[in-house]
Design an enzyme around this catalytic site. Sequence first.
Site: not given
Length: 362
Positions: A103, A173, A197
Site C-alpha cells: 500500500w 494512511d 476495516k
Amino acid sequence: MGNRAYNFNAGPAALPLEVLQKAQEELVEFQGIGMSIMEISHRSAEYEQVHNETQALLKEIFSIPEGYQVQFLQGGASTQFAMIPMNFLKAGKVGSYVLTGAWAEKAIQEAQLFGEVQLAASSKDQKFMKIPALSEIVIPENAAYLHLTSNETIEGAQFQSFPDTGSVPLIGDMSSDILSRPVDVSKFAMIYAGAQKNLGPSGVTVVILREDMLQDLPKNIPTMLRYEIHAKNNSLYNTPPVYSIYMVNLVLKWIKGQGGLAAVEKNNREKTGLIYSAIDQSGGFFRGPVDVGSRSMMNVTFRLADEELEKKFIKETAAQGFVGLKGHRSVGGLRASTYNAVPYEACKALADFMIDFQKRNG
C-alpha cells in the site's frame, strides 16, 4: 456466534453485530421520520445531525486536538494517494515516503505522477517483513511532507510508534488500524483511512486534517480533489455517502460503549495474542514471517510448510465456518484480519483450530 461466520476478511471486514442489528432496526424508518436514512436529503436537519455528530464522536474518541477538522470523502484511500501530492506537493519540494509494503508502494506510484518523490526509508530489501526503525527515517531538507502507512494490510507489518518530523508535515494512511489503539494525533498533519476495516462499510474515507494544511493550496486541480473545497463545505459540496457515514456513526458509538480506545487496544492485543501464540508455540509448524517487533495487531500473516498444506488448511477452516483466511494473492500464505469488530471468540476458535490442525498434520 450463532449462524455468524468467523469473519477474518481483510476488507470489507467484520462489523459489530449490535451495530448491524441497530442498522437493521432503523433501515426502513429512521427515527420516526417515515423514511430510511438512505432516502432523505443530505441537506435535511435529520442527516445534518448525523453528519455533525459523527465528526464530533471521532474527535472525542480519537482525542483529536483543536485545530483539526474531519472530512468525509469518497474514492477510498486510493484516491487520497493522488489527492495528497496534488494538493501538497508544490514546485521545488519533494514528496517523502516510507516504503513498507504494497500500500505504501501504491501511494508512491501515484505521487510520482505529480512530482519528485524520495524514499525516507524502505524495508523492501527485507521483503517488507520489518518496519524501519525510526532512526532510519531520513527526511529530505526540501520535503513537502513525510508519508507513511501505519499498518500494511497485505504483509502484516505495523508501526509501533511514529517519528517526530518537526516542521515537516507527517501524513499517515491508517486505513487498516485506525481506532485500534490510542494515537497521538498531534504528531500528524493528516490522517486518512478507508472505512471498510475498522470504521464501517466501504463508501466513505475519513480524513483528519490540520487546518494549517489548507493554506495556499493550488487552484488548478479539479474541484472534487481539493481539500479546501471539502473544508469550506463541511464535506457536503456534493452528495456524501450518507449510509456509510451513518454506519460509521454507529460504529463510533459502539467503540465508545466498549470503553474507548484503551479498552479496544487491550481486547485487540488479547485476541491477536491467541493466534500469535499458536504460531510461536508450534515449533515451526506455523511460521510467522514478520519480525516480532513489527507484527501487526490487525493482520496476522503466517505460512505452513508448503502450499498444499495451506490449501488443506483453507479447505478445512472453510468447512468450520471460517472466512477470509487466504493470504493476499500477491504474497500467498495465510492471513487472519483481526479488526476491532472481530470477536475474541472468533480468534479463540481459530487458535484452537490451528493447534488441532497441527496435531493432525504435524
